[in-house]
Design a protein around this motif. Structure first.
Motif, PDB file in Angstrom:
ATOM      1  N   VAL A   1      42.054  40.665  31.028  1.00 35.32           N
ATOM      2  CA  VAL A   1      42.735  40.571  32.322  1.00 35.32           C
ATOM      3  C   VAL A   1      43.832  41.624  32.429  1.00 35.32           C
ATOM      4  N   ALA A   2      44.530  41.886  31.338  1.00 34.32           N
ATOM      5  CA  ALA A   2      45.585  42.901  31.363  1.00 34.32           C
ATOM      6  C   ALA A   2      45.025  44.282  31.695  1.00 34.32           C
ATOM      7  N   GLU A   3      43.795  44.551  31.259  1.00 29.45           N
ATOM      8  CA  GLU A   3      43.192  45.859  31.515  1.00 29.45           C
ATOM      9  C   GLU A   3      42.591  45.955  32.911  1.00 29.45           C
ATOM     10  N   LEU A   4      41.972  44.872  33.390  1.00 33.21           N
ATOM     11  CA  LEU A   4      41.225  44.939  34.652  1.00 33.21           C
ATOM     12  C   LEU A   4      41.981  44.385  35.853  1.00 33.21           C
ATOM     13  N   GLY A   5      42.960  43.554  35.627  1.00 31.14           N
ATOM     14  CA  GLY A   5      43.620  42.919  36.767  1.00 31.14           C
ATOM     15  C   GLY A   5      45.074  42.634  36.461  1.00 31.14           C
ATOM     16  N   SER A   6      45.495  41.424  36.787  1.00 35.60           N
ATOM     17  CA  SER A   6      46.866  41.008  36.518  1.00 35.60           C
ATOM     18  C   SER A   6      46.847  39.559  36.053  1.00 35.60           C
ATOM     19  N   VAL A   7      47.977  39.104  35.549  1.00 36.51           N
ATOM     20  CA  VAL A   7      48.054  37.738  35.039  1.00 36.51           C
ATOM     21  C   VAL A   7      47.718  36.721  36.123  1.00 36.51           C
ATOM     22  N   SER A   8      48.019  37.040  37.375  1.00 39.49           N
ATOM     23  CA  SER A   8      47.723  36.111  38.472  1.00 39.49           C
ATOM     24  C   SER A   8      46.224  35.861  38.628  1.00 39.49           C
ATOM     25  N   MET A   9      45.383  36.752  38.076  1.00 36.42           N
ATOM     26  CA  MET A   9      43.930  36.611  38.160  1.00 36.42           C
ATOM     27  C   MET A   9      43.345  35.927  36.931  1.00 36.42           C
ATOM     28  N   TYR A  10      44.191  35.451  36.032  1.00 38.60           N
ATOM     29  CA  TYR A  10      43.718  34.975  34.733  1.00 38.60           C
ATOM     30  C   TYR A  10      42.662  33.869  34.852  1.00 38.60           C
ATOM     31  N   ALA A  11      42.839  32.953  35.777  1.00 36.85           N
ATOM     32  CA  ALA A  11      41.929  31.806  35.854  1.00 36.85           C
ATOM     33  C   ALA A  11      40.587  32.141  36.494  1.00 36.85           C
ATOM     34  N   TRP A  12      40.515  33.216  37.266  1.00 33.82           N
ATOM     35  CA  TRP A  12      39.319  33.437  38.081  1.00 33.82           C
ATOM     36  C   TRP A  12      38.042  33.679  37.288  1.00 33.82           C
ATOM     37  N   PRO A  13      38.056  34.395  36.157  1.00 35.79           N
ATOM     38  CA  PRO A  13      36.807  34.498  35.392  1.00 35.79           C
ATOM     39  C   PRO A  13      36.279  33.146  34.932  1.00 35.79           C
ATOM     40  N   PHE A  14      37.166  32.216  34.595  1.00 40.74           N
ATOM     41  CA  PHE A  14      36.742  30.874  34.199  1.00 40.74           C
ATOM     42  C   PHE A  14      36.203  30.103  35.402  1.00 40.74           C
ATOM     43  N   VAL A  15      36.884  30.234  36.540  1.00 43.45           N
ATOM     44  CA  VAL A  15      36.463  29.533  37.757  1.00 43.45           C
ATOM     45  C   VAL A  15      35.086  30.020  38.207  1.00 43.45           C
ATOM     46  N   ALA A  16      34.884  31.351  38.195  1.00 42.09           N
ATOM     47  CA  ALA A  16      33.599  31.909  38.623  1.00 42.09           C
ATOM     48  C   ALA A  16      32.463  31.407  37.736  1.00 42.09           C
ATOM     49  N   PHE A  17      32.692  31.388  36.430  1.00 43.25           N
ATOM     50  CA  PHE A  17      31.665  30.904  35.499  1.00 43.25           C
ATOM     51  C   PHE A  17      31.356  29.432  35.754  1.00 43.25           C
ATOM     52  N   MET A  18      32.385  28.608  35.878  1.00 45.77           N
ATOM     53  CA  MET A  18      32.175  27.173  36.029  1.00 45.77           C
ATOM     54  C   MET A  18      31.461  26.843  37.329  1.00 45.77           C
TER      55      MET A  18
ATOM     56  N   LEU B 271      33.701  42.230  37.038  1.00 45.18           N
ATOM     57  CA  LEU B 271      33.770  41.220  35.985  1.00 45.18           C
ATOM     58  C   LEU B 271      33.378  39.847  36.528  1.00 45.18           C
ATOM     59  N   LEU B 272      33.861  39.508  37.729  1.00 48.51           N
ATOM     60  CA  LEU B 272      33.535  38.206  38.312  1.00 48.51           C
ATOM     61  C   LEU B 272      32.047  38.088  38.617  1.00 48.51           C
ATOM     62  N   VAL B 273      31.421  39.188  39.042  1.00 51.82           N
ATOM     63  CA  VAL B 273      29.961  39.168  39.250  1.00 51.82           C
ATOM     64  C   VAL B 273      29.260  38.867  37.931  1.00 51.82           C
ATOM     65  N   GLY B 274      29.705  39.523  36.868  1.00 57.96           N
ATOM     66  CA  GLY B 274      29.121  39.259  35.559  1.00 57.96           C
ATOM     67  C   GLY B 274      29.299  37.818  35.134  1.00 57.96           C
ATOM     68  N   ARG B 275      30.465  37.252  35.392  1.00 62.75           N
ATOM     69  CA  ARG B 275      30.720  35.858  35.018  1.00 62.75           C
ATOM     70  C   ARG B 275      29.860  34.897  35.829  1.00 62.75           C
ATOM     71  N   VAL B 276      29.619  35.219  37.089  1.00 68.16           N
ATOM     72  CA  VAL B 276      28.730  34.374  37.909  1.00 68.16           C
ATOM     73  C   VAL B 276      27.316  34.394  37.330  1.00 68.16           C
TER      74      VAL B 276
END
Length: 450
Positions: free
Chosen positions: A49-66, A112-117
């Motif tokens: 997340v530090a490389e691709l986005g910001s801390v505010s986006m931390y939960a979104w990869p988990f949310v997209a996967f779930m 990244l979110l597309v990949g997680r989906v």
């Protein structure tokens, strides 16, 4: 040679004999693949997340996967009931592999979110299809042993996944956490392709309508709970309440009638899956916080309870697999007693006056209970599902698992936001979990139709 050794020979032959070897190994690789990804991504996520986005986006990869996993769980179950598990078992690893590559090559958070989906779609579908496959091709007497192996295939990555992921991220790049699993996924796909090539299941028409809408509602609700659990605050507590309001009508449609009333048979089995997941996975999620915040353990030391819990689970799952004739509702009740006792005993750890080292024997104790409950639920589910129902019942059990975990983890986040201190919030959460465990003890005997 002991009687136990003699009894294990036929089971080993059924699982790893020439006619099922590819299937067994392929299934175990698929489970390990999903488990390694699940455990590894959490470890690599701060750097990612530090490389691709910001801390505010931390939960979104988990949310997209779930969200994707919940949606695929429902539709995958219906697909398996209509046409058998062959095509889902072929498509799901392809989607998962594509998701690994997309995530590994991401140059920004959207990719990244597309990949997680894609990973979530593959993981949700393959989990259901595996259980349907086990029900179709493995004799009932060897299913406990197979479920023991499947438990170990999940537990092993929970032990070595985080440290391997951390090492790979530090020495190379977080991208290799995803790319390193691609060969495993391709090998599993090759083995499963050979195993299901000749599998023929009659085509059936679905009698339930509105499944897609209900699946979307469930996916949105569970995703919102996941977001709330990853971002504990008063706002997240409100989001969790709204999410539960969305989930109620979806669950009434997607779960068998009578789950919340613990009607005898399949409804109780599905309810037990949700209860055990809520107990074990929620406590597992907050144990590191308890040990680091309340007792000032290092991060490495705080992971030890998770290790001993996983070892207890694996040991119990292996033991029950060597005793296929045991009465499963009795094992279920014993397992819930161990789980509930473990959660209650954590009250001696969670407060500032608690004894921190007790967490190790206590959570090994609870892990042993989980190793009895989880395979017993899977066995009873397969045994009592008729033709054309196994996919639906399996997806319902998986949904119950996801809902139970997400709800209780979300409750823990809300308690932290309201009470501010883990030393105050965690004892309250553990008391709620113990109540759920008591319900499991009471209803376990209703898990088998007379």
């Amino acid at each position: 040679m002991s009687d136990q050794g003699e009894a294990a020979k036929p089971e080993r032959g059924e699982l790893f004999g020439p006619h099922r070897r590819n299937t067994t190994i392929g299934v175990l690789l698929l489970i390990s693949m999903v488990a390694f990804e699940s455990m590894g991504v959490g470890t690599a996520m701060p750097v990612l997340v530090a490389e691709l986005g910001s801390v505010s986006m931390y939960a979104w990869p988990f949310v997209a996967f779930m969200a994707a996993a919940v949606f695929a769980t429902v539709l995958g179950g219906r697909w398996c009931d209509r046409a058998g598990p062959r095509n889902p078992l072929l498509l799901a690893p392809m989607l998962f592999t594509a998701g690994l590559v997309v995530a590994a090559t991401a140059s920004g958070m959207p990719q990244l979110l597309v990949g997680r989906v894609l990973q979530g779609l593959g993981a949700g579908c393959v989990t259901v299809a595996i259980y349907v496959l086990v029900g179709l091709i493995y004799p009932e007497q060897v299913r406990p042993a197979m479920f023991g192996l499947m438990s170990s295939a999940w537990v092993l990555p929970s032990l070595i996944g985080p440290p391997i992921s951390g090492l790979v991220t530090e020495r190379f790049s977080w991208r290799w956490v995803f790319l390193g699993l691609v060969p495993v996924a391709l090998l599993a796909l090759a083995l499963v392709t050979r195993a299901v090539r000749g599998l023929v299941v009659p085509q059936r028409e679905s009698t339930r309508r509105g499944v897609v809408v209900a699946a979307l509602g469930a996916a949105a609700g569970v995703a919102a709970l996941t977001y709330a659990s990853e971002n504990p605050s008063v706002t997240s507590a409100v989001i969790a309440v709204v999410a539960l309001a969305m989930l109620v009508p979806a669950m009434r449609w997607l779960l068998p009638a009578g789950v919340f009333l613990a009607r005898r048979g399949i409804p109780t089995v599905v309810a037990c899956r949700g209860l055990c997941a809520a107990l074990f996975f929620t406590a597992n999620s907050y144990l590191p916080l308890i040990m680091t915040s309340t007792h000032h353990w290092s991060l490495a030391a705080a992971g030890l309870p998770l290790v001993v819990g996983s070892l207890g689970w694996s040991a119990a799952a292996a033991w029950q697999g060597r005793h296929p004739t045991l009465h499963r509702p009795t094992l279920l009740r014993i397992g819930f007693c161990l789980l509930t006792g473990g959660v209650l005993a954590l009250q001696l750890v969670a407060s500032t006056w608690g004894v921190p080292w007790l967490v190790l024997p206590v959570w090994a104790f609870a892990g042993f209970g989980m190793g009895l409950v989880f395979p017993s639920v899977a066995f009873l589910l397969l045994r009592q599902s008729g033709a054309g129902e196994l996919g639906y019942h399996t997806s319902a059990a998986q949904m119950s698992d996801q809902l139970g975990s997400a709800t209780m983890v979300g409750l823990g986040g809300a308690l932290l936001a309201l009470l501010h201190s883990p030393a105050h919030a965690m004892p309250v959460l553990l008391a709620v979990l113990a109540l759920l465990g008591a319900i499991g003890i009471l209803i376990a005997g209703r898990s088998l139709n007379p």
